[in-house]
Enzyme design. Structure first.
Site, PDB file in Angstrom:
ATOM      1  N   ARG A   6       0.947  -1.243   0.006  1.00 31.78           N
ATOM      2  CA  ARG A   6       0.144  -0.039   0.107  1.00 31.78           C
ATOM      3  C   ARG A   6       0.768   1.205  -0.034  1.00 31.78           C
ATOM      4  O   ARG A   6       0.688   2.140  -1.031  1.00 31.78           O
ATOM      5  CB  ARG A   6      -1.132  -0.067   1.300  1.00 31.78           C
ATOM      6  N   ALA A   7       1.911   1.220   0.717  1.00 26.09           N
ATOM      7  CA  ALA A   7       2.724   2.368   0.731  1.00 26.09           C
ATOM      8  C   ALA A   7       3.404   2.652  -0.402  1.00 26.09           C
ATOM      9  O   ALA A   7       3.808   3.837  -1.051  1.00 26.09           O
ATOM     10  CB  ALA A   7       3.890   2.290   1.993  1.00 26.09           C
ATOM     11  N   ARG A  57       7.713 -19.313  -3.965  1.00 22.75           N
ATOM     12  CA  ARG A  57       9.129 -19.867  -4.064  1.00 22.75           C
ATOM     13  C   ARG A  57       9.501 -20.189  -5.711  1.00 22.75           C
ATOM     14  O   ARG A  57       8.841 -21.031  -5.965  1.00 22.75           O
ATOM     15  CB  ARG A  57       9.429 -20.747  -3.034  1.00 22.75           C
ATOM     16  N   SER A  90      14.548 -13.373  -1.682  1.00 19.55           N
ATOM     17  CA  SER A  90      13.977 -12.257  -2.319  1.00 19.55           C
ATOM     18  C   SER A  90      15.187 -11.314  -2.797  1.00 19.55           C
ATOM     19  O   SER A  90      15.351 -10.687  -3.885  1.00 19.55           O
ATOM     20  CB  SER A  90      13.167 -11.536  -1.806  1.00 19.55           C
ATOM     21  N   ASP A 112      11.156 -13.916  10.238  1.00 21.73           N
ATOM     22  CA  ASP A 112      12.540 -14.568  11.187  1.00 21.73           C
ATOM     23  C   ASP A 112      13.497 -13.404  11.447  1.00 21.73           C
ATOM     24  O   ASP A 112      14.374 -13.610  12.367  1.00 21.73           O
ATOM     25  CB  ASP A 112      13.192 -15.290  10.123  1.00 21.73           C
ATOM     26  N   LYS A 198       7.186 -23.954  41.389  1.00 22.13           N
ATOM     27  CA  LYS A 198       6.728 -23.465  40.085  1.00 22.13           C
ATOM     28  C   LYS A 198       5.670 -24.572  39.507  1.00 22.13           C
ATOM     29  O   LYS A 198       6.111 -25.802  39.656  1.00 22.13           O
ATOM     30  CB  LYS A 198       7.748 -23.563  39.082  1.00 22.13           C
TER      31      LYS A 198
HETATM   32  O1  F6P Z   1      11.102 -17.492   6.382  1.00 22.60           O
HETATM   33  C1  F6P Z   1       9.697 -17.500   6.877  1.00 22.60           C
HETATM   34  C2  F6P Z   1       9.354 -18.954   7.392  1.00 22.60           C
HETATM   35  O2  F6P Z   1       8.220 -18.680   8.025  1.00 22.60           O
HETATM   36  C3  F6P Z   1      10.234 -19.664   8.258  1.00 22.60           C
HETATM   37  O3  F6P Z   1      10.319 -19.287   9.842  1.00 22.60           O
HETATM   38  C4  F6P Z   1       9.998 -20.988   8.091  1.00 22.60           C
HETATM   39  O4  F6P Z   1      11.041 -22.093   8.297  1.00 22.60           O
HETATM   40  C5  F6P Z   1       9.578 -21.021   6.863  1.00 22.60           C
HETATM   41  O5  F6P Z   1       9.073 -19.821   6.361  1.00 22.60           O
HETATM   42  C6  F6P Z   1       8.417 -21.993   6.498  1.00 22.60           C
HETATM   43  O6  F6P Z   1       8.243 -22.148   5.177  1.00 22.60           O
HETATM   44  P1  F6P Z   1       7.301 -22.801   4.208  1.00 22.60           P
HETATM   45  O7  F6P Z   1       5.793 -22.009   4.585  1.00 22.60           O
HETATM   46  O8  F6P Z   1       7.558 -22.833   2.880  1.00 22.60           O
HETATM   47  O9  F6P Z   1       7.099 -24.058   4.930  1.00 22.60           O
END
Ligand code: F6P
Length: 304
Positions: A6-7, A57, A90, A112, A198
């Site tokens: 959007r930005a 991907r 990317s 991540d 705990k």
């Molecule tokens: O890079 C983002 C992420 O969510 C990671 O944390 C995880 O390992 C991966 O993508 C999961 O990828 P996919 O949805 O292709 O299984």
């Protein structure tokens, strides 16, 4: 990512540009699936998770012939610059295209938080909040049933999501790929916690360390506790973005447009010390992501 799209669209049109959306990431570049976006095309998406442009991907984009095919599509369509939102993969694609002479600007988007040149990536804060909510919910069962929970969170090879959620969720132990863990120390910590009354124990394990289920089984052999494992999985990636993520995405997306207008060819935007900054792809891709060691120390000090 929608907030960043959007930005880009709004800032681009505000600046007198025509803006086109590329559907399905590099797959869309190679296939030439471009569509003109107007102000209204990005209405009503700010609060939605995911991306209206969809994602894919495409590992083949690492090959020169595929990149050249993409370049041809971009040039033939008359596009003059590309803004890429994503993570490491990317950025590699954007770096390759910019080296072939096509201006590209990167915007860091991944839960991540593992991209250099920025303190935070878009999506990280939202994922943190989702995980925290899950930990809080799980803690209720942990407390009432006196159980130990091993919670596996995402993060690919980085421990940021685990460390931040572990600290914010009051976890007794946090296992991240950047540090080797010591099972004896974990067991000792759990036993001491139990001794002082705990009722619940939460252990966060980053997926980069290994399987939470396997770890839970190993742990159960070593302690006299009722251990359960929970793998949070893809719920961490979706959902309405937090205010902080929306603001970050808006700032980074708008700056990416400015950089293209300034004639920059290969930069990635980021936020450092609350200032919007930019770096060459090559610098970002050649440096290794580092985790905040002080936060690791703090999490240890607070979870005694
Ligand atoms: O890079 C983002 C992420 O969510 C990671 O944390 C995880 O390992 C991966 O993508 C999961 O990828 P996919 O949805 O292709 O299984």
């Amino acid at each position: 990512m929608n907030a960043a799209i959007r930005a880009v669209v709004r800032k681009g049109i505000y600046s007198g540009l025509e803006v086109y959306g590329v559907y399905n990431g590099y797959q869309g570049v190679v296939n030439g699936t471009f569509e003109k976006l107007e102000l209204g095309s990005v209405g009503d998406i700010l609060h939605r998770g995911g991306t209206m442009l969809r994602s894919a991907r495409l590992p083949e984009f690492a090959q020169k012939d595929v990149q050249l095919k993409g370049l041809e599509k971009l040039n033939n369509f008359g596009l003059e610059g590309l803004i890429v939102i994503g993570g490491d993969g990317s950025y590699r694609g954007a770096n390759a295209l910019s080296q072939l002479g096509f201006p590209c600007i990167g915007v860091p988007g991944t839960i991540d938080n593992d991209i250099e040149g920025t303190d935070f990536t878009i999506g990280f804060d939202t994922a943190l909040n989702t995980v925290i909510q899950a930990i809080d919910n799980i803690r209720d069962t942990a407390s009432s049933h006196e159980r130990t929970f091993v919670i596996e969170v995402m993060g690919r090879n980085a421990g940021d999501l685990a460390l931040w959620t572990g600290l914010a969720g009051g976890a007794e132990s946090i296992l991240i790929p950047e540090e080797n863990y010591n099972m004896d120390e974990i067991v000792d910590r759990l036993n001491k916690g139990k001794e002082r009354g705990k009722r619940h124990i939460i252990i966060i394990i980053a997926e980069g360390v290994g399987s939470g289920l396997t770890f839970a089984k190993e742990l159960e052999k070593r302690v006299n506790l009722d251990v359960r494992a929970s793998v949070l999985g893809h719920i961490q990636r979706g959902g309405s973005p937090t205010a902080s993520d929306r603001v970050l995405a808006s700032r980074l997306g708008a700056r990416a447009v400015e950089l293209l207008i300034e004639g920059k060819q290969d930069r990635a935007v980021g936020i450092m010390n609350n200032e919007i900054d930019d770096h060459a792809f090559s610098d970002i891709l050649s440096s290794t992501h580092r985790i905040d060691k002080k936060m690791i120390e703090l999490s240890r000090e607070l979870s005694i």
